[in-house]
Design a protein around this motif. Structure first.
Motif, PDB file in Angstrom:
ATOM      1  N   ALA A  96      39.356   6.930-114.299  1.00 57.94           N
ATOM      2  CA  ALA A  96      38.193   7.820-114.279  1.00 57.94           C
ATOM      3  C   ALA A  96      37.812   8.278-115.686  1.00 57.94           C
ATOM      4  O   ALA A  96      36.641   8.512-115.979  1.00 57.94           O
ATOM      5  CB  ALA A  96      38.466   9.032-113.381  1.00 57.94           C
ATOM      6  N   LEU A  97      38.797   8.382-116.567  1.00 55.31           N
ATOM      7  CA  LEU A  97      38.547   8.825-117.940  1.00 55.31           C
ATOM      8  C   LEU A  97      38.137   7.686-118.868  1.00 55.31           C
ATOM      9  O   LEU A  97      37.771   7.925-120.014  1.00 55.31           O
ATOM     10  CB  LEU A  97      39.783   9.534-118.501  1.00 55.31           C
ATOM     11  CG  LEU A  97      40.123  10.861-117.835  1.00 55.31           C
ATOM     12  CD1 LEU A  97      41.447  11.391-118.362  1.00 55.31           C
ATOM     13  CD2 LEU A  97      39.003  11.876-118.056  1.00 55.31           C
ATOM     14  N   GLY A  98      38.245   6.441-118.392  1.00 55.41           N
ATOM     15  CA  GLY A  98      37.755   5.337-119.207  1.00 55.41           C
ATOM     16  C   GLY A  98      38.655   4.144-119.379  1.00 55.41           C
ATOM     17  O   GLY A  98      38.284   3.197-120.083  1.00 55.41           O
ATOM     18  N   ALA A  99      39.826   4.130-118.766  1.00 55.33           N
ATOM     19  CA  ALA A  99      40.665   2.926-118.844  1.00 55.33           C
ATOM     20  C   ALA A  99      40.007   1.816-118.018  1.00 55.33           C
ATOM     21  O   ALA A  99      39.561   2.049-116.898  1.00 55.33           O
ATOM     22  CB  ALA A  99      42.071   3.210-118.320  1.00 55.33           C
ATOM     23  N   CYS A 100      39.945   0.614-118.596  1.00 56.63           N
ATOM     24  CA  CYS A 100      39.351  -0.538-117.895  1.00 56.63           C
ATOM     25  C   CYS A 100      40.236  -0.986-116.736  1.00 56.63           C
ATOM     26  O   CYS A 100      39.745  -1.404-115.698  1.00 56.63           O
ATOM     27  CB  CYS A 100      39.198  -1.712-118.851  1.00 56.63           C
ATOM     28  SG  CYS A 100      38.183  -1.389-120.281  1.00 56.63           S
ATOM     29  N   ARG A 101      41.536  -0.924-116.979  1.00 53.63           N
ATOM     30  CA  ARG A 101      42.539  -1.339-115.993  1.00 53.63           C
ATOM     31  C   ARG A 101      43.771  -0.480-116.149  1.00 53.63           C
ATOM     32  O   ARG A 101      43.969   0.159-117.181  1.00 53.63           O
ATOM     33  CB  ARG A 101      42.933  -2.804-116.197  1.00 53.63           C
ATOM     34  CG  ARG A 101      41.925  -3.838-115.796  1.00 53.63           C
ATOM     35  CD  ARG A 101      41.748  -3.994-114.291  1.00 53.63           C
ATOM     36  NE  ARG A 101      42.995  -4.153-113.574  1.00 53.63           N
ATOM     37  CZ  ARG A 101      43.635  -5.299-113.376  1.00 53.63           C
ATOM     38  NH1 ARG A 101      43.145  -6.421-113.831  1.00 53.63           N
ATOM     39  NH2 ARG A 101      44.765  -5.331-112.716  1.00 53.63           N
ATOM     40  N   THR A 102      44.629  -0.524-115.149  1.00 53.41           N
ATOM     41  CA  THR A 102      45.910   0.177-115.196  1.00 53.41           C
ATOM     42  C   THR A 102      47.009  -0.773-114.747  1.00 53.41           C
ATOM     43  O   THR A 102      46.758  -1.714-113.986  1.00 53.41           O
ATOM     44  CB  THR A 102      45.925   1.434-114.304  1.00 53.41           C
ATOM     45  OG1 THR A 102      45.682   1.048-112.950  1.00 53.41           O
ATOM     46  CG2 THR A 102      44.875   2.448-114.749  1.00 53.41           C
ATOM     47  N   ILE A 103      48.218  -0.490-115.247  1.00 52.24           N
ATOM     48  CA  ILE A 103      49.396  -1.258-114.845  1.00 52.24           C
ATOM     49  C   ILE A 103      50.510  -0.261-114.558  1.00 52.24           C
ATOM     50  O   ILE A 103      50.814   0.593-115.387  1.00 52.24           O
ATOM     51  CB  ILE A 103      49.865  -2.230-115.952  1.00 52.24           C
ATOM     52  CG1 ILE A 103      48.734  -3.145-116.411  1.00 52.24           C
ATOM     53  CG2 ILE A 103      51.065  -3.039-115.470  1.00 52.24           C
ATOM     54  CD1 ILE A 103      49.085  -3.991-117.632  1.00 52.24           C
ATOM     55  N   ARG A 104      51.098  -0.395-113.389  1.00 52.66           N
ATOM     56  CA  ARG A 104      52.190   0.491-112.993  1.00 52.66           C
ATOM     57  C   ARG A 104      53.522  -0.085-113.451  1.00 52.66           C
ATOM     58  O   ARG A 104      53.780  -1.274-113.285  1.00 52.66           O
ATOM     59  CB  ARG A 104      52.184   0.665-111.471  1.00 52.66           C
ATOM     60  CG  ARG A 104      53.142   1.708-110.950  1.00 52.66           C
ATOM     61  CD  ARG A 104      52.909   2.010-109.483  1.00 52.66           C
ATOM     62  NE  ARG A 104      51.514   2.207-109.116  1.00 52.66           N
ATOM     63  CZ  ARG A 104      50.812   3.311-109.370  1.00 52.66           C
ATOM     64  NH1 ARG A 104      51.368   4.304-110.000  1.00 52.66           N
ATOM     65  NH2 ARG A 104      49.544   3.413-108.987  1.00 52.66           N
TER      66      ARG A 104
END
Length: 124
Positions: A96-104
């Motif tokens: 929501a703040l601007g990361a294109c993708r996330t990785i756990r």
């Protein structure tokens, strides 16, 4: 050759990511927290920033917000395992703040390279 800045306070994770990226054909540099990462980015802008969320000095969400504010076109991937707050899922907040993708966390080198290639539009 695309360049990637890795921001993570865990030296083992940071080193693994730097090695993975180098093997994948990327120029990779590391930073130990958001303060160090922002300074390095200002000194030598990269094509992609991978940042952990929970770090001392300047944590990842604040780092993402500052990068977005100062460099609106930068591509950002957020990583987190939750750390001591494992029950807290902040990766949707990072997006929501601007990361294109996330990785756990935990993740494999193959997962990281696949996301990096996707975000950079690199067919590999």
């Amino acid at each position: 050759m695309a360049s990637v800045l890795v921001i993570d306070d865990d030296e083992m994770v940071r080193t693994m990511l730097l090695r993975t990226l180098a093997r994948g054909g990327y120029e990779a540099i590391g930073a130990c927290d958001g303060v160090d990462g922002l300074a390095r980015f200002r000194q030598a802008p990269c094509d992609l920033v991978i940042t952990d969320i929970f770090m001392p000095n300047k944590e990842g969400l604040a780092t993402i917000m500052e990068l977005r504010r100062c460099f609106p076109d930068i591509r950002i991937v957020a990583i987190s395992g939750g750390g001591a707050r494992a029950s807290l899922d902040v990766l949707p907040v990072a997006e929501a703040l601007g990361a294109c993708r996330t990785i756990r966390k935990p993740f494999t080198p193959q997962e990281v390279l696949a996301v990096v290639r996707e975000v950079l539009g690199d067919p590999g």
